[in-house]
Design an enzyme around this catalytic site. Structure first.
Site, PDB file in Angstrom:
ATOM      1  N   ASP A   1      26.913  23.303 -48.166  1.00 24.03           N
ATOM      2  CA  ASP A   1      25.524  24.667 -48.546  1.00 24.03           C
ATOM      3  C   ASP A   1      24.879  24.401 -49.940  1.00 24.03           C
ATOM      4  O   ASP A   1      24.583  22.604 -50.452  1.00 24.03           O
ATOM      5  CB  ASP A   1      26.993  26.085 -49.016  1.00 24.03           C
TER       6      ASP A   1
ATOM      7  N   HIS B   1      23.507  21.762 -43.179  1.00 27.44           N
ATOM      8  CA  HIS B   1      23.590  23.225 -43.915  1.00 27.44           C
ATOM      9  C   HIS B   1      24.352  23.584 -42.869  1.00 27.44           C
ATOM     10  O   HIS B   1      25.417  24.667 -42.947  1.00 27.44           O
ATOM     11  CB  HIS B   1      22.841  24.007 -43.322  1.00 27.44           C
TER      12      HIS B   1
END
Length: 455
Positions: free
Chosen positions: A431, A427
């Site tokens: 995304d 992350h």
């Protein structure tokens, strides 16, 4: 007698060193050309080093667990089949030995008159190369000092430059108390190629190093098993990955009925024509490679504040070994292979992985990894990212399930083959939108597979 220097061979562009795990031959034994002399290990792969010539092994230059650089001489072989060299020195080196023996006598006198710190490497859990050990002995660097040096090598190993820099910095500092060191006296004598062992003086150690703690069974019935070398490496890799990447997951269910039906229809003809068993893995790899071309920002790595976008699509395929450990051979340029090429490559890598025959370069350079947790019956999993990659896909077990099927005449319930895809991604740089779209695109390719496809 003709002497042949057996060197550690080059094992791939990214492999610079290897650890000696076992000597298959002893000094004095005969060796045939192409016969294995020793076993070595890199980060994940164990392999053998064969002799290029026939002869007699006369000298072993490194011990088990020593780390050797590519190109270093590890053994001497007499190619004329003679016995090991006589212990009597020739005329050229005899004067050097006499001079060295005098220096040793002086060194022993110093040992008896002082109490130096003995460098006992067996008490340390860290690994130090033979070169670093020799420098430490010559410069009188104790094991406690050596363990405190911040190594710049792979996995924090202390390199030659690290210890030389430490010695230089230590020399520039004002000495609290100067203690003569036998090793320094020996180091100042003329260097020769003759190895002479100096008997250890019976002097008390300056400090005691605590022994490695071994767990004790509380009830006396539990079995204590030390991790093998590969399991220790895997443990380190997994812990480092979780500490490095911010792991998140996306899951999607996929209808693979068309793929199951097509494979059942063509697998016998495929094996007859190509001589290879057709599994589901190459079909899944094909879909993943296509999806990566659609979303190239999943095919990246991270270095500090920079993102490295990979040109090649090199798919790692996690494979379980018979001993329970894990290895990840890599399909290089997977997007350039058709289904037949992928099948041959997948089968070849899987077979040689199980037989411990992979080359070091065949587990390097992966840009994205696929792992099949369905092999063991798992419906889905949350795999850990294979650093320095930023994503990994887990394939769940294919199951027959009741499903709602949409048809022009209306919806109905039918039996379909379905599976889950579990996508873990970093992350920090990937995304949820990219991570989710990517795994959805893989699912679209799988569900769009045509039952009329030619192989």
């Amino acid at each position: 007698m003709a002497k042949f220097e057996l060197k550690l061979p080059k094992m791939g562009e990214s492999v610079a060193e290897a650890t000696i795990t076992n000597w298959l031959k002893k000094v004095g034994e005969k060796i045939e050309a192409d016969e294995a002399v020793l076993e070595i290990a890199t980060d994940k792969v164990d392999s053998e080093v064969p002799s290029e010539v026939s002869g007699t092994l006369t000298e072993i230059l490194f011990n088990v667990d020593d780390v050797v650089k590519v190109g270093q001489t590890i053994a001497i072989i007499d190619t004329e089949g003679g016995s090991a060299p006589a212990e009597k020195p020739n005329e050229e080196i005899a004067p050097a030995i006499v001079e060295l023996e005098k220096s040793i006598e002086v060194a022993q006198e110093v040992v008896h008159s002082a109490t130096p710190v003995e460098v006992d490497f067996s008490t340390s859990e860290k690994f130090f190369s033979p070169l670093v050990k020799n420098i430490a002995k010559e410069e009188g660097v104790s094991i406690s000092e050596l363990e405190k040096i911040n190594g710049s090598g792979k996995e924090g190993r202390v390199t030659k430059d690290d210890i030389l820099s430490y010695v230089k910095d230590r020399a520039n500092k004002p000495a609290v108390a100067e203690t003569p060191k036998a090793a320094q006296v020996v180091a100042e004598t003329p260097k020769t190629e003759v190895k002479v062992e100096v008997p250890k003086a019976e002097t008390p150690k300056a400090e005691s190093t605590p022994e490695k703690k071994i767990p004790v069974s509380v009830n006396g019935q539990d079995e204590i098993i030390e991790m093998d070398r590969m399991r220790k490496l895997i443990s380190g890799y997994m812990t480092t990955s979780k500490q490095t990447s911010a792991h998140v997951q996306s899951f999607i269910e996929v209808d693979v009925t068309n793929i199951v039906n097509w494979r059942n229809k063509v697998k016998d003809a495929f094996e007859k024509r190509e001589g290879e068993k057709l599994t589901f893995t190459p079909i899944f790899m094909e879909a993943v490679a296509k999806a990566i071309k659609d979303f190239p920002m999943i095919n990246i790595s991270v270095e500090g504040d920079y993102i490295i976008k990979k040109k090649n699509i090199n798919l790692g395929m996690a494979a379980a070994l018979p001993n329970g450990n894990l290895i990840v051979p890599v399909i290089k340029n997977a997007d350039m292979l058709n289904l037949v090429g992928l099948t041959k490559t997948v089968n070849d890598l899987a077979n040689r992985a199980r037989n411990n025959q992979l080359k070091p370069d065949e587990i390097q350079g992966g840009t994205y990894t696929v792992t099949n947790v369905g092999t063991f019956g798992s419906v889905f999993g949350t795999p850990i990212i294979n650093q320095p990659q930023v994503a990994i896909l887990a394939l769940g077990a294919i199951r027959k399930v009741p499903a709602v099927i949409e048809a022009p005449t209306g919806d109905y319930i039918g039996i379909r083959h379905k599976m889950f895809l579990s996508h873990s991604y970093d992350h920090r740089v990937v995304d949820g939108s990219l991570g989710g779209q990517f795994v959805k695109r893989v699912a679209d390719y799988l569900e769009g597979f045509s039952e009329n496809r030619e192989f």
